[in-house]
Design a protein around this motif. Structure first.
Motif, PDB file in Angstrom:
ATOM      1  N   GLU A  39      -5.075   8.681   6.472  1.00 24.06           N
ATOM      2  CA  GLU A  39      -4.279   8.522   5.258  1.00 24.06           C
ATOM      3  C   GLU A  39      -5.107   7.740   4.241  1.00 24.06           C
ATOM      4  OE1 GLU A  39       0.271   8.013   6.590  1.00 24.06           O
ATOM      5  OE2 GLU A  39      -1.018   6.355   7.175  1.00 24.06           O
ATOM      6  N   LEU A  40      -5.019   8.136   2.982  1.00 24.78           N
ATOM      7  CA  LEU A  40      -5.622   7.373   1.900  1.00 24.78           C
ATOM      8  C   LEU A  40      -4.628   6.294   1.509  1.00 24.78           C
ATOM      9  CD1 LEU A  40      -7.743   6.825  -0.266  1.00 24.78           C
ATOM     10  CD2 LEU A  40      -6.597   8.545  -1.688  1.00 24.78           C
ATOM     11  N   CYS A  41      -5.065   5.057   1.542  1.00 27.66           N
ATOM     12  CA  CYS A  41      -4.215   3.926   1.161  1.00 27.66           C
ATOM     13  C   CYS A  41      -4.607   3.486  -0.240  1.00 27.66           C
ATOM     14  CB  CYS A  41      -4.384   2.773   2.139  1.00 27.66           C
ATOM     15  SG  CYS A  41      -3.900   3.198   3.813  1.00 27.66           S
ATOM     16  N   THR A  42      -3.610   3.406  -1.120  1.00 24.77           N
ATOM     17  CA  THR A  42      -3.840   2.968  -2.490  1.00 24.77           C
ATOM     18  C   THR A  42      -2.917   1.797  -2.804  1.00 24.77           C
ATOM     19  OG1 THR A  42      -2.259   4.615  -3.304  1.00 24.77           O
ATOM     20  CG2 THR A  42      -4.579   5.251  -3.299  1.00 24.77           C
ATOM     21  N   CYS A  43      -3.296   1.014  -3.794  1.00 26.79           N
ATOM     22  CA  CYS A  43      -2.510  -0.132  -4.219  1.00 26.79           C
ATOM     23  C   CYS A  43      -1.211   0.360  -4.865  1.00 26.79           C
ATOM     24  CB  CYS A  43      -3.310  -0.975  -5.201  1.00 26.79           C
ATOM     25  SG  CYS A  43      -2.381  -2.355  -5.892  1.00 26.79           S
ATOM     26  N   ALA A  44      -0.083  -0.158  -4.399  1.00 25.57           N
ATOM     27  CA  ALA A  44       1.212   0.239  -4.938  1.00 25.57           C
ATOM     28  C   ALA A  44       1.374  -0.213  -6.390  1.00 25.57           C
ATOM     29  CB  ALA A  44       2.336  -0.322  -4.078  1.00 25.57           C
ATOM     30  N   ASP A  45       0.638  -1.247  -6.800  1.00 22.55           N
ATOM     31  CA  ASP A  45       0.762  -1.759  -8.163  1.00 22.55           C
ATOM     32  C   ASP A  45      -0.132  -1.039  -9.157  1.00 22.55           C
ATOM     33  OD1 ASP A  45       2.642  -3.704  -7.345  1.00 22.55           O
ATOM     34  OD2 ASP A  45       1.046  -5.120  -6.866  1.00 22.55           O
ATOM     35  N   CYS A  46      -1.426  -0.876  -8.811  1.00 26.20           N
ATOM     36  CA  CYS A  46      -2.365  -0.321  -9.792  1.00 26.20           C
ATOM     37  C   CYS A  46      -2.909   1.058  -9.431  1.00 26.20           C
ATOM     38  CB  CYS A  46      -3.524  -1.286 -10.023  1.00 26.20           C
ATOM     39  SG  CYS A  46      -4.677  -1.408  -8.630  1.00 26.20           S
ATOM     40  N   GLY A  47      -2.694   1.510  -8.195  1.00 21.51           N
ATOM     41  CA  GLY A  47      -3.155   2.829  -7.783  1.00 21.51           C
ATOM     42  C   GLY A  47      -4.590   2.881  -7.288  1.00 21.51           C
ATOM     43  N   ALA A  48      -5.291   1.745  -7.251  1.00 26.23           N
ATOM     44  CA  ALA A  48      -6.681   1.742  -6.803  1.00 26.23           C
ATOM     45  C   ALA A  48      -6.784   2.156  -5.342  1.00 26.23           C
ATOM     46  CB  ALA A  48      -7.284   0.344  -6.982  1.00 26.23           C
ATOM     47  N   MET A  68       0.834  -1.206   0.000  1.00 25.47           N
ATOM     48  CA  MET A  68       0.000   0.000   0.000  1.00 25.47           C
ATOM     49  C   MET A  68       0.865   1.251   0.000  1.00 25.47           C
ATOM     50  SD  MET A  68      -3.252  -0.743   2.528  1.00 25.47           S
ATOM     51  CE  MET A  68      -2.322  -0.474   4.003  1.00 25.47           C
ATOM     52  N   ASN A  69       0.465   2.201  -0.815  1.00 27.14           N
ATOM     53  CA  ASN A  69       1.022   3.547  -0.733  1.00 27.14           C
ATOM     54  C   ASN A  69       0.095   4.357   0.154  1.00 27.14           C
ATOM     55  OD1 ASN A  69       3.154   3.053  -2.485  1.00 27.14           O
ATOM     56  ND2 ASN A  69       1.959   3.602  -4.282  1.00 27.14           N
ATOM     57  N   ARG A  70       0.668   5.300   0.882  1.00 28.84           N
ATOM     58  CA  ARG A  70      -0.125   6.133   1.793  1.00 28.84           C
ATOM     59  C   ARG A  70       0.114   7.606   1.469  1.00 28.84           C
ATOM     60  NH1 ARG A  70      -1.604   3.554   6.599  1.00 28.84           N
ATOM     61  NH2 ARG A  70      -1.103   1.342   6.577  1.00 28.84           N
ATOM     62  N   GLN A  71      -0.963   8.359   1.488  1.00 26.37           N
ATOM     63  CA  GLN A  71      -0.867   9.795   1.300  1.00 26.37           C
ATOM     64  C   GLN A  71      -1.898  10.464   2.194  1.00 26.37           C
ATOM     65  OE1 GLN A  71      -0.856   7.898  -1.747  1.00 26.37           O
ATOM     66  NE2 GLN A  71      -3.044   7.629  -1.828  1.00 26.37           N
ATOM     67  N   PRO A  72      -1.685  11.735   2.552  1.00 24.78           N
ATOM     68  CA  PRO A  72      -2.658  12.412   3.411  1.00 24.78           C
ATOM     69  C   PRO A  72      -4.053  12.377   2.780  1.00 24.78           C
ATOM     70  CG  PRO A  72      -0.691  13.741   3.186  1.00 24.78           C
ATOM     71  CD  PRO A  72      -0.565  12.602   2.203  1.00 24.78           C
ATOM     72  N   PHE A  73      -5.045  12.157   3.611  1.00 24.70           N
ATOM     73  CA  PHE A  73      -6.434  12.148   3.151  1.00 24.70           C
ATOM     74  C   PHE A  73      -6.901  13.553   2.822  1.00 24.70           C
ATOM     75  CE2 PHE A  73     -10.970  12.501   4.511  1.00 24.70           C
ATOM     76  CZ  PHE A  73     -11.520  11.873   3.405  1.00 24.70           C
ATOM     77  N   ASN A  74      -6.454  14.528   3.585  1.00 19.03           N
ATOM     78  CA  ASN A  74      -6.926  15.905   3.447  1.00 19.03           C
ATOM     79  C   ASN A  74      -5.748  16.800   3.100  1.00 19.03           C
ATOM     80  OD1 ASN A  74      -7.875  18.502   3.815  1.00 19.03           O
ATOM     81  ND2 ASN A  74      -8.966  18.043   5.701  1.00 19.03           N
ATOM     82  N   LYS A  75      -5.711  17.309   1.875  1.00 13.71           N
ATOM     83  CA  LYS A  75      -4.594  18.163   1.460  1.00 13.71           C
ATOM     84  C   LYS A  75      -4.540  19.459   2.267  1.00 13.71           C
ATOM     85  CE  LYS A  75      -6.877  20.585  -2.291  1.00 13.71           C
ATOM     86  NZ  LYS A  75      -6.842  20.975  -3.663  1.00 13.71           N
TER      87      LYS A  75
END
Length: 105
Positions: free
Chosen positions: A32-41, A17-24
């Motif tokens: 944190e918004l967690c997205t798939c490291a492979d496809c970005g979903a 999982m990639n993690r980025q702040p949920f609220n800019k």
């Protein structure tokens, strides 16, 4: 959105999982918004304080029928360019006023 106590929703491969702040507007906030490291979903929202995890079925590709029917709409922003929900359920700018954050796991 479906809210879960942190320990009630597990992750099979957190290393994928990639993690980025949920609220800019609040990049140091707890979610944190967690997205798939492979496809970005989009996979889920994860709480750095380990209180909750959040899934949004229609956005995250989950079967909506397997989730309980929502009782209200949260995080409606009148300044955004989308209509206010009109399905008869209450609409709030944030969480339901009675919502209480669980203790960290």
């Amino acid at each position: 959105m479906a809210f879960f106590n942190y320990a009630d929703l597990s992750v099979d491969h957190p290393e994928k999982m990639n993690r980025q702040p949920f609220n800019k507007e609040n990049p140091s906030g707890p979610l944190e918004l967690c997205t798939c490291a492979d496809c970005g979903a989009a996979l889920m929202l994860d709480d750095k304080q380990k209180r909750i995890r959040v899934a949004v079925p229609n956005v995250m590709g989950y079967q909506e029928a397997s989730f309980p029917k929502p009782t209200y709409h949260a995080f409606y922003d009148a300044l955004k360019d989308y209509p206010k929900p009109s399905d008869g359920r209450p609409v709030y700018e944030g969480l339901h006023p009675d919502f209480v954050w669980p203790e960290p796991a």
